[in-house]
Design a protein around this motif. Structure first.
Motif, PDB file in Angstrom:
ATOM      1  N   VAL A 155     -27.497 -68.612 123.047  1.00 54.87           N
ATOM      2  CA  VAL A 155     -26.187 -68.711 123.696  1.00 54.87           C
ATOM      3  C   VAL A 155     -26.281 -69.675 124.879  1.00 54.87           C
ATOM      4  O   VAL A 155     -27.332 -69.837 125.492  1.00 54.87           O
ATOM      5  N   SER A 156     -25.155 -70.307 125.187  1.00 58.31           N
ATOM      6  CA  SER A 156     -25.109 -71.211 126.341  1.00 58.31           C
ATOM      7  C   SER A 156     -24.802 -70.400 127.602  1.00 58.31           C
ATOM      8  O   SER A 156     -24.046 -69.428 127.575  1.00 58.31           O
ATOM      9  N   VAL A 157     -25.411 -70.842 128.715  1.00 57.08           N
ATOM     10  CA  VAL A 157     -25.309 -70.093 129.972  1.00 57.08           C
ATOM     11  C   VAL A 157     -25.243 -71.047 131.152  1.00 57.08           C
ATOM     12  O   VAL A 157     -25.544 -72.239 131.037  1.00 57.08           O
ATOM     13  N   ARG A 217     -25.399 -66.347 133.442  1.00 56.17           N
ATOM     14  CA  ARG A 217     -24.122 -65.834 132.970  1.00 56.17           C
ATOM     15  C   ARG A 217     -23.727 -66.597 131.706  1.00 56.17           C
ATOM     16  O   ARG A 217     -23.801 -67.823 131.663  1.00 56.17           O
ATOM     17  N   ILE A 218     -23.329 -65.870 130.674  1.00 54.65           N
ATOM     18  CA  ILE A 218     -22.879 -66.500 129.438  1.00 54.65           C
ATOM     19  C   ILE A 218     -21.586 -67.253 129.717  1.00 54.65           C
ATOM     20  O   ILE A 218     -20.655 -66.698 130.293  1.00 54.65           O
ATOM     21  N   TYR A 226     -22.570 -70.451 120.646  1.00 57.51           N
ATOM     22  CA  TYR A 226     -23.330 -69.310 120.133  1.00 57.51           C
ATOM     23  C   TYR A 226     -23.931 -69.724 118.795  1.00 57.51           C
ATOM     24  O   TYR A 226     -23.198 -69.888 117.817  1.00 57.51           O
ATOM     25  N   VAL A 254     -31.612 -69.143 125.395  1.00 57.59           N
ATOM     26  CA  VAL A 254     -30.457 -69.611 126.162  1.00 57.59           C
ATOM     27  C   VAL A 254     -30.518 -71.129 126.289  1.00 57.59           C
ATOM     28  O   VAL A 254     -31.580 -71.738 126.322  1.00 57.59           O
TER      29      VAL A 254
END
Length: 225
Positions: free
Chosen positions: A130-132, A171-172, A177, A197
């Motif tokens: 996931v990107s954060v 934090r997402i 995703y 991440v």
């Protein structure tokens, strides 16, 4: 291009916070245009699927080279879960291999971000990614309501610990995703197995949910030009 990765762009007609936001003009183009265009330009995906109940969104997606998945009314309301919408799209096209959820509310996520995240996902041998963005304030210094009062989210000693002694926290940001189709279907979760991440900068992580967010995104796009 990878023949085993499918992009899914979720862009329904309604929005309680910002009505019609997916087709609102941002720097002269509909909001959803930025995400479909980035997905196509990344050359990561075998298919770019646009899950929608909106004719205008469908037309924009198809003009750029995407394919439309018409979502039923049960997946078009405010209470619809992204997990259910993604599963519906994956099953509609009998997808295998990998998937990537791209939400149109992240218009400053570019094809370079997509390629970078995809490479990290593959090279790190992750099951999901996931990107954060890094948290401005450490969540380890957070209090939560409990038993009629408050308590530390982790443990009391962390509340007074120097920030540099605490783990980095993320934090997402909702932009990317990646995951394995089989694991996602099995667990109905974007966070499966070995999770990785992909860190993004604050400006690229802007998430459109209000007129103020649209104005900020407009300013940032104009600044880039």
């Amino acid at each position: 291009m990878n023949k085993n990765c499918t992009a899914i762009i979720t862009a329904r007609k309604g929005s309680k916070g910002l009505p019609g936001k997916n087709v609102r003009l941002l720097n002269g183009k509909p909001l959803v245009w930025y995400t479909v265009n980035a997905a196509i330009e990344s050359r990561v995906f075998s298919n770019v699927l646009i899950s929608t109940d909106c004719e205008q969104v469908a037309s924009i997606g198809q003009e750029l080279g995407g394919k439309v998945v018409w979502r039923p009314a049960s997946l078009s309301g405010d209470s619809a879960r992204s997990e259910d919408t993604v599963e519906h799209a994956l099953r509609a096209f009998d997808c295998v291999g990998h998937y990537c959820l791209l939400q149109p509310t992240s218009p400053l996520r570019t094809s370079n971000h997509i390629r970078g995240a995809w490479n990290k996902y593959l090279n790190g041998e992750f099951d999901s990614l996931v990107s954060v963005i890094e948290c401005d304030h450490s969540p380890f210094k957070t209090l939560v309501e409990a038993d009629g009062g408050v308590k530390p989210i982790i443990e009391k000693s962390m509340l007074s610990a120097p920030r540099q002694e605490l783990p980095r926290a993320f934090r997402i940001n909702g932009a990317l995703y990646f995951g394995k189709v089989g694991l996602f279907i099995e667990e109905a979760s974007f966070f499966t197995g070995h999770l990785g991440v992909f860190e993004m900068d604050v400006n690229s992580s802007i998430d459109i949910d209000s007129d103020h967010d649209m104005a900020n995104a407009e300013y940032l796009l104009e600044s880039k030009q």
